[in-house]
Scaffold this active site. Structure first.
Site, mmCIF file in Angstrom:
data_model
loop_
_atom_site.group_PDB
_atom_site.id
_atom_site.type_symbol
_atom_site.label_atom_id
_atom_site.label_comp_id
_atom_site.label_asym_id
_atom_site.label_seq_id
_atom_site.Cartn_x
_atom_site.Cartn_y
_atom_site.Cartn_z
ATOM 1 C CB CYS A 62 45.710 67.424 -47.428
ATOM 2 S SG CYS A 62 44.329 68.234 -46.882
ATOM 3 C CG ASP A 69 34.726 67.385 -45.945
ATOM 4 O OD1 ASP A 69 34.024 67.063 -46.648
ATOM 5 O OD2 ASP A 69 35.750 67.287 -44.685
ATOM 6 C CD GLU A 126 38.021 69.729 -43.886
ATOM 7 O OE1 GLU A 126 37.966 69.170 -45.010
ATOM 8 O OE2 GLU A 126 38.281 69.976 -43.091
ATOM 9 C CG HIS A 180 36.943 43.711 -45.643
ATOM 10 N ND1 HIS A 180 36.214 43.827 -45.197
ATOM 11 C CD2 HIS A 180 37.836 45.273 -46.034
ATOM 12 C CE1 HIS A 180 36.058 45.107 -44.429
ATOM 13 N NE2 HIS A 180 36.968 46.025 -44.739
#
Ligand code: PEP
Ligand code: MG
Length: 558
Positions: A501, A454, A430, A188
Site C-alpha cells: 500500500c 516507511d 514497514e 495549494h
C-alpha cells in the site's frame, strides 16, 4: 518558436490559448473611519460573511476535489478566528482613525510576511493562503466581487499566482491547464490542480508575459515546458505526446468493469488508498475493487480533540457501507513522526520517526486504542471491514493488539451490539524487524500489507521527509525488493495474502517484479487504478522473473 520552462506540478499535455486571469481591480477603500465601535462591527460582519463563504467553498471542494481540498478552506475559515490574527486586527483598530479594511490589511501583511520568512518551503507557501484570506475579508468589507475569466472556449489559465479559492471558483470545464509565474509544488493551487487532474506548471517567472494573452501554446505539466509557435520537430513531438495521452485515456476508460487479472489469468486485487469516507466517491468513479488502506489518522489530524467513538463509527460505517461488500482495510491510527496532533501531547523527540508513533501510542494508551477498536468493530456490521495495525516490529505487539480486539468484542457481546466476529486482522510490514520475523507474524494474522514508504526509510536509513536525499532514497533498491520477497514467502507459507500500500505499488515498471514475488494485492490512489489494470491485463504472470532483486549499478537502473 518561444520556449519557457518552469516546474511541472501536475501531469498532462495540453494545447490551447493562454488567458490571463483578471482580478477585480485592487479596490482601495478610502472611506474615513466611522469610529472604533462601528469599525469593529464592520470587521465582525466581514469575518462572519467570509467564514460563511469559506464553508460553502469547503463543501464545493469536497464534491469536486475531495476531502483534502475541503480541509484547505476549513483551515482558512479557522484562521479568521485565530486568536493572534484577531488580536492583531483589534490592536490596529484601537489606533484610531483605522478602518476595518486597514486592520485586515495590516494583520494580513504581518502574518504572511512572518510565514514567507520561514525556512520551511511548505510554511513559506502558506503565506499565499493568508493573503487569500485577507483579500476575501477586504472584498467583503468593500462589497467587491472577485474577477475570473470570461471566455467562450477552454483556455490555459495564466496568472502571476493563483490563490486556492480563485482556483476552486473557476469553471473547471473552461480550464485546460494552469501556468503561473510564481508558486511552488507544495502550494495549494498545485495540490488542487493535481487533485482535479488539470496539468499545471508554476515558477515560470517573467517569461510568462501578459502580452501572450490569446496566443496558442503547448504545455507539458510533467516536464514543465511551454512552447509558443513551435518549430516543425517540436510540434511533431508535442502532437505525438498528445496522441499517446489520448490513447492512454481511452485505454483507461475501456478498463472500467474489467477484471483485475493478468493475460494468463492470474488475479491480483487492485485496491485504493483513501484518507476519509468522502474519498470513496473517487474509488467508485475509478472502479476500485476495494480499499487497501484507509488512513484513519486523518480523523484525528483534523480534530482539535480525540474524536469520539460515535464520530469514528459514523466515518468507518460510511466507507464500509458505500463499498457495498467490497473489502475496506482500515488502519488504526498512525499518529507521530510527521503526523502530529497537539492534543496527543506527545513528547518532543530527537528522532520522532524512531520514537513513539503508530501502534506504540495505541499500546501505551489503551483507552485511545479501545475507543477506535470499538468504532471499527461496530462498523464491521455494515460492510467488509478489515483492521490493520501499523509500524509493527514484534510478535508480542500483535498479540497485544489481538488481546485488545478480544476485549472489545467481549464488551460488544455483553452490550448486544452487532459486529462481525470474523473481522480480518492484518499488519503493516514497514520495518526491517517485521520482515525478519515475518514467519512468526504471519501465523498471528490474516494478511500483510507492505508500507514501502516507511520500509524504504527504515531499510535504507533515509529520512522520507528529507528533500535532500535524492537518489539515496530509492524504494526500488534491491534491499527493499528482497524484503518484499521475504515477507511474501512468509505470508504464503502461512496461507495468508500480502499486498503493498506504499507509493511503490503504483510503479508500473515493477509490476512484473511484484507478480514474480507473488504479491496478491496492490493498493494505489484511485486515479492510478485503471492504468494499473490496463498494465496488468497485458502482462503474462508466467513470464515474470526476479531480475530486479539483483544489485544493479546506479547507471543501469531506469
Ligand atoms: C507506508 O509507509 O508505505 C504507508 C503506506 O504508510 P504511510 O505512508 O501512511 O506512513
Ligand atoms: Mg507508513
Amino acid at each position: 518558436m518561444r520556449f519557457m520552462e518552469g516546474k511541472g506540478v501536475s501531469k498532462g499535455v495540453v494545447k490551447g490559448p493562454i488567458c490571463f486571469y483578471q482580478r477585480a481591480a485592487a479596490a482601495v477603500s478610502n472611506h474615513a473611519s466611522l469610529g472604533m465601535e462601528a469599525e469593529k462591527r464592520r470587521l465582525e460582519d466581514a469575518k462572519a460573511a467570509s467564514i460563511e463563504q469559506l464553508n460553502a467553498l469547503a463543501e464545493q471542494a469536497r464534491e469536486e476535489a475531495g476531502a483534502d481540498a475541503a480541509l484547505l478552506f476549513e483551515t482558512h475559515a479557522m484562521f479568521i478566528e485565530d486568536e493572534d490574527f484577531c488580536d492583531c486586527m483589534d490592536a490596529a483598530l484601537m489606533e484610531q482613525p483605522c478602518t476595518a479594511e486597514g486592520a485586515v490589511e495590516l494583520a494580513g501583511e504581518q502574518f504572511s510576511a512572518m510565514l514567507a520568512e520561514m525556512d520551511d518551503p511548505y510554511m513559506q507557501a502558506r503565506a499565499a493562503d493568508i493573503r487569500d484570506v485577507a483579500r476575501r475579508m477586504r472584498n467583503n468589507l468593500m462589497g467587491v466581487t472577485e474577477g475570473g475569466i470570461d471566455v467562450g472556449e477552454p483556455v490555459i489559465l495564466a496568472a502571476g499566482d493563483l490563490a486556492p479559492s480563485e482556483t476552486l471558483q473557476l469553471d473547471k470545464r473552461s480550464i485546460l491547464g494552469f501556468l503561473t509565474q510564481g508558486g511552488s509544488s507544495s502550494s495549494h493551487t498545485a495540490i488542487l490542480a493535481r487533485t482535479m487532474g488539470i496539468p499545471a506548471i508554476c515558477g515560470l517567472g517573467d517569461a510568462l508575459d501578459p502580452a501572450m494573452n490569446g496566443c496558442t501554446v503547448y504545455m507539458d505539466g510533467e516536464t514543465g515546458q511551454v512552447v509558443l509557435e513551435p518549430d516543425g520537430p517540436t510540434l511533431a513531438d508535442f502532437e505525438a505526446k498528445l496522441a499517446r495521452q489520448r490513447e492512454q485515456q481511452a485505454l483507461a476508460e475501456s478498463m472500467k468493469g474489467q477484471a483485475d487479472v493478468t493475460l494468463d489469468g492470474r488475479p491480483l486485487m487492485v485496491y485504493c488508498n483513501i484518507g476519509s469516507p468522502e474519498d470513496v466517491a473517487a474509488v467508485q468513479a475509478n472502479d476500485g475493487q476495494g480499499i487497501g488502506l484507509f488512513r484513519s489518522e486523518f480523523l484525528y489530524l483534523t480534530a482539535s480533540q480525540y474524536p469520539t467513538e460515535d464520530a469514528q463509527f459514523r466515518a468507518y460505517k460510511q466507507a464500509a457501507a458505500a463499498m457495498n461488500g467490497k473489502r475496506v482495510v482500515i488502519r488504526t491510527l498512525d499518529i507521530g513522526a510527521d503526523k502530529q496532533a497537539a492534543y496527543f501531547n506527545l513528547p518532543k523527540e530527537e528522532n520522532p520517526a524512531l520514537g513513539l508513533r503508530a501502534i506504540r501510542i495505541c499500546l501505551n494508551r489503551p483507552e485511545v486504542f479501545r475507543t477506535q477498536l470499538r468504532a471499527l468493530y461496530r462498523a464491521s456490521a455494515y460492510g467488509k471491514v478489515a483492521i490493520m495495525f501499523p509500524m509493527i516490529t514484534s510478535v508480542w505487539e500483535v498479540r497485544a493488539c489481538k488481546e485488545a480486539c478480544r476485549a472489545v468484542m467481549a464488551e460488544l457481546d455483553q452490550e448486544g451490539v452487532p459486529y462481525n466476529r470474523d473481522t480480518e486482522l492484518g499488519i503493516m510490514i514497514e520495518t526491517p524487524a517485521s520482515v525478519l520475523v515475518a514467519e512468526e507474524l504471519a501465523r498471528e494474522v490474516d494478511f500483510f500489507s507492505v508500507g514501502t514508504n516507511d520500509l524504504t526509510q527504515y531499510t535504507l536509513a533515509c529520512d522520507r521527509q528529507s528533500n535532500d536525499l535524492g537518489r539515496f532514497f530509492d524504494p526500488r533498491h534491491p534491499a527493499v525488493l528482497r524484503a518484499l520477497k521475504l515477507a511474501a514467502d512468509a505470508a504464503h507459507k502461512a496461507g495468508i495474502w500480502i499486498g503493498i500500500c506504499g507509493e511503490l505499488a503504483a510503479d508500473l515498471s515493477l509490476l512484473e517484479t511484484f507478480l514474480a514475488i507473488g504479491i496478491d494485492e496492490l493498493s494505489v490512489s484511485p486515479s492510478a487504478v485503471l492504468p494499473l489494470r490496463a498494465a496488468l491485463r497485458r502482462t503474462s504472470a508466467k513470464a515474470c522473473t526476479l531480475d530486479r532483486l539483483e544489485c544493479q549499478a546506479e547507471g543501469e537502473r531506469e
